[in-house]
Design an enzyme around this catalytic site. Sequence first.
Site, PDB file in Angstrom:
ATOM      1  N   ARG A   1       1.753 -10.613  10.536  1.00 24.85           N
ATOM      2  CA  ARG A   1       3.070 -10.007  10.767  1.00 24.85           C
ATOM      3  C   ARG A   1       4.185 -10.971  10.353  1.00 24.85           C
ATOM      4  O   ARG A   1       5.337 -10.555  10.211  1.00 24.85           O
ATOM      5  CB  ARG A   1       3.275  -9.653  12.242  1.00 24.85           C
ATOM      6  CG  ARG A   1       2.311  -8.669  12.893  1.00 24.85           C
ATOM      7  CD  ARG A   1       2.115  -7.425  12.094  1.00 24.85           C
ATOM      8  NE  ARG A   1       0.952  -7.568  11.231  1.00 24.85           N
ATOM      9  CZ  ARG A   1       0.717  -6.791  10.180  1.00 24.85           C
ATOM     10  NH1 ARG A   1       1.564  -5.847   9.853  1.00 24.85           N
ATOM     11  NH2 ARG A   1      -0.373  -6.963   9.443  1.00 24.85           N
TER      12      ARG A   1
ATOM     13  N   GLN B   1      -7.980  -4.978   9.184  1.00 22.83           N
ATOM     14  CA  GLN B   1      -6.972  -4.562  10.152  1.00 22.83           C
ATOM     15  C   GLN B   1      -7.447  -3.384  11.003  1.00 22.83           C
ATOM     16  O   GLN B   1      -6.641  -2.642  11.558  1.00 22.83           O
ATOM     17  CB  GLN B   1      -5.666  -4.199   9.444  1.00 22.83           C
ATOM     18  CG  GLN B   1      -5.020  -5.378   8.721  1.00 22.83           C
ATOM     19  CD  GLN B   1      -3.641  -5.042   8.187  1.00 22.83           C
ATOM     20  OE1 GLN B   1      -2.666  -4.921   8.928  1.00 22.83           O
ATOM     21  NE2 GLN B   1      -3.549  -4.886   6.871  1.00 22.83           N
TER      22      GLN B   1
ATOM     23  N   LYS C   1       0.812  -1.215   0.000  1.00 31.30           N
ATOM     24  CA  LYS C   1       0.000   0.000   0.000  1.00 31.30           C
ATOM     25  C   LYS C   1       0.848   1.270   0.000  1.00 31.30           C
ATOM     26  O   LYS C   1       0.501   2.254  -0.648  1.00 31.30           O
ATOM     27  CB  LYS C   1      -0.962   0.003   1.192  1.00 31.30           C
ATOM     28  CG  LYS C   1      -0.308   0.167   2.547  1.00 31.30           C
ATOM     29  CD  LYS C   1      -1.341   0.250   3.648  1.00 31.30           C
ATOM     30  CE  LYS C   1      -0.699   0.428   4.996  1.00 31.30           C
ATOM     31  NZ  LYS C   1       0.063   1.690   5.151  1.00 31.30           N
ATOM     32  N   THR C   2       1.981   1.263   0.751  1.00 37.34           N
ATOM     33  CA  THR C   2       2.822   2.461   0.794  1.00 37.34           C
ATOM     34  C   THR C   2       3.399   2.752  -0.586  1.00 37.34           C
ATOM     35  O   THR C   2       3.494   3.909  -1.009  1.00 37.34           O
ATOM     36  CB  THR C   2       3.951   2.288   1.823  1.00 37.34           C
ATOM     37  OG1 THR C   2       3.381   1.978   3.094  1.00 37.34           O
ATOM     38  CG2 THR C   2       4.779   3.557   1.944  1.00 37.34           C
TER      39      THR C   2
ATOM     40  N   ASP D   1      -3.800   7.499   4.279  1.00 42.29           N
ATOM     41  CA  ASP D   1      -3.284   6.173   4.624  1.00 42.29           C
ATOM     42  C   ASP D   1      -4.050   5.625   5.828  1.00 42.29           C
ATOM     43  O   ASP D   1      -4.526   6.386   6.668  1.00 42.29           O
ATOM     44  CB  ASP D   1      -1.791   6.293   4.952  1.00 42.29           C
ATOM     45  CG  ASP D   1      -1.106   4.940   5.067  1.00 42.29           C
ATOM     46  OD1 ASP D   1      -1.682   3.934   4.611  1.00 42.29           O
ATOM     47  OD2 ASP D   1       0.009   4.898   5.617  1.00 42.29           O
ATOM     48  N   GLU D   2      -4.154   4.294   5.923  1.00 47.88           N
ATOM     49  CA  GLU D   2      -4.776   3.615   7.082  1.00 47.88           C
ATOM     50  C   GLU D   2      -6.167   4.182   7.371  1.00 47.88           C
ATOM     51  O   GLU D   2      -6.522   4.477   8.516  1.00 47.88           O
ATOM     52  CB  GLU D   2      -3.882   3.744   8.328  1.00 47.88           C
ATOM     53  CG  GLU D   2      -2.469   3.232   8.160  1.00 47.88           C
ATOM     54  CD  GLU D   2      -2.380   1.701   8.174  1.00 47.88           C
ATOM     55  OE1 GLU D   2      -3.442   1.043   8.151  1.00 47.88           O
ATOM     56  OE2 GLU D   2      -1.262   1.181   8.202  1.00 47.88           O
TER      57      GLU D   2
END
Length: 672
Positions: free
Chosen positions: A612, A264, A41-42, A233-234
């Site tokens: 993770r 998430q 995503k980044t 973002d997020e």
Amino acid sequence: MSGAADDRLPPTLAGLNPPQREAVTAGTGPLMVLAGAGSGKTRVLTHRLAHLIVTNACHPGELLAVTFTNKAAREMRERLVSLLAGMDRPAGGGLWIGTFHAMAARMLRSHAERLGFADNFTILDTGDQERLIRQVAQAGNFKHSYWTPKRLVQLFSRWKDSGVGPDQVGEEQLPNPRDRDLVIAFYRHYQEALRRANCMDFGDLLLNCLLLWQREPTVLELYANRFRHILVDEYQDTNLVQYRWLQHLSGVHGNLCVVGDDDQSIYSWRGARLDNILRFADDFPGTRVVRLEQNYRSTGHILDVAGSLIRNNTGRMAKTLWTAGAAGDKVVLYTAEDGEDEARFIADEIHEGTPDGGYGRFAILVRTARQTRSLEEALLRRGIPYQMVGGLRFMERAEIKDALAYLRLAQSDRDDPAFERIVNTPARGVGETSLNRIRQAAARDGIPLMTAVREMMADGGLKGKAGGGCRALLDLVDKGRGRLTTHAPADVLEFLLQESGYLSWLAQDERGPDRLDNLQELKNELSRRGSLILFLEEAALVTDLMERTGAAGASSGDWVLISTLHAAKGLEFPVVFLAGLEEELLPHKLALEESANGLEEERRLAYVGMTRARERLFLTCARRRWVYNRLEVPLPSRFLREIPGDLLEKRRQRLAVGRGVGRVRRQPGGSW
């Protein structure tokens, strides 16, 4: 993607898979990028920013990119600058990339006077908020056994995150009618004290932006027309006031691109609203939805296990993560006899997997901090170094807060929390009785504490030790303020700490050398930043939960990281142990009791922990566990029943005959 096909693509699209390219090149209008864990995503955000610039869709200064942490903002800025430099397109100094709070503060500083503030207003952290609340309580003789300063800070923060000011508090916000009038009145007095002191807390930054835009529509029009594209973002972590802030800014053009993952969303307890992402397409008609489902982090087996779990949630947008990489080892489920056996198993696996060190490959994730005792003991017995996430951060240390308070007071007489912190640090003979007189005078006349001191000194209202101490502080602050116009901020800080006697006082402490070293590092950082106002703003904006720098820093060292699941979001490790998969622990009892959606958020929390892991994932549970000095026999987590058995390699302890030594039994064909 790579190869010859990439050679024909512009740099902003090279190396992207088809859905990523679709997200980067999407034109105008609302865009929602559902970005699964580890899906890049980044990279998509950065490349979309660059693509908008190089295709001349807008100038760098017409873009607004909003993140939740300073770390994420720095990474995005650095990547964008590097990408543009490679295309001979310098970004220039007009980029607006930062956290919600930092971007709101930047806007407010340009228009603060319209809300009754000076442009050098101070941003208070939690400790300063509690200190100001105590001052307001003492001035108004407010006493309540339940509504402590800490509880009031939390309550006011929740209200502000929901866009609720003193005039909007109702039964929904505070059901108890006996306390409502009292707390609302205190909320109003607190807000007035903030304005008198030229201070805002974190919640004020976004709320005051909305208030400014409501009072001054031309200011909103200025920013809404300036930012032709807004990227977030997020997005799944946004609260109500952040949603409204974005809605106002994007109202003119509708070019709002949000990137997030509903699977998430794990921060409802601090105001995050899952509905913001689930209802985005309804709230912003014409939304284009792009799903990023290819995972570049985890093995196939890890994704299968995590996917089988999260599919049991009903409040989600369908997506299935997959990888072009290897299937890898099966996910291990270890059923321990008790918490100590669980910890011993984890320590043994780490020890056997690292004969020559390299402990930074491992993370142990837990639901609650109380689970760590046995884990720490087991690691210590094995001689395995570890780092705990959640230790005292640099900016939270007393000597750092004291030093910043001296600087803040030199900058402004109106900073009451800074005055309260250092008026008697080190001791100047200003006792609580004298301090209460100063508070009462300030409250009576509606003036800052420092102004009250000056007036009381002029009228002879402060004498003896208190008068001498206050005179010394006034002289010091005035000299420091004068030096700010001619000296570097780091030199002014050295002067204030030296002349106040703070450095010699600190040297007498048993931890004096370490604390003096911390102050030296603060001065070094201040020298690198230059601007005092911007430095103080950034120092205030580094919050424990949004920044998570401790976790990121710890993961890079040669030690095992032990972290709560909430603090581990955004990190990744080759090997992850997710411990304590038991009913009332994960899912946690309180989460199930306090919220109708608690079970689904707990499932998302477990999913975050699983994703993770890059190479190996271990799940553990115990048949018995000590809880608050009582031996409990917990049930295995329902989440384990939601994972097909053939996806797991199941192991359990077998006691050796004649000895109390635990050995691990594994299924035939399982891997070690």
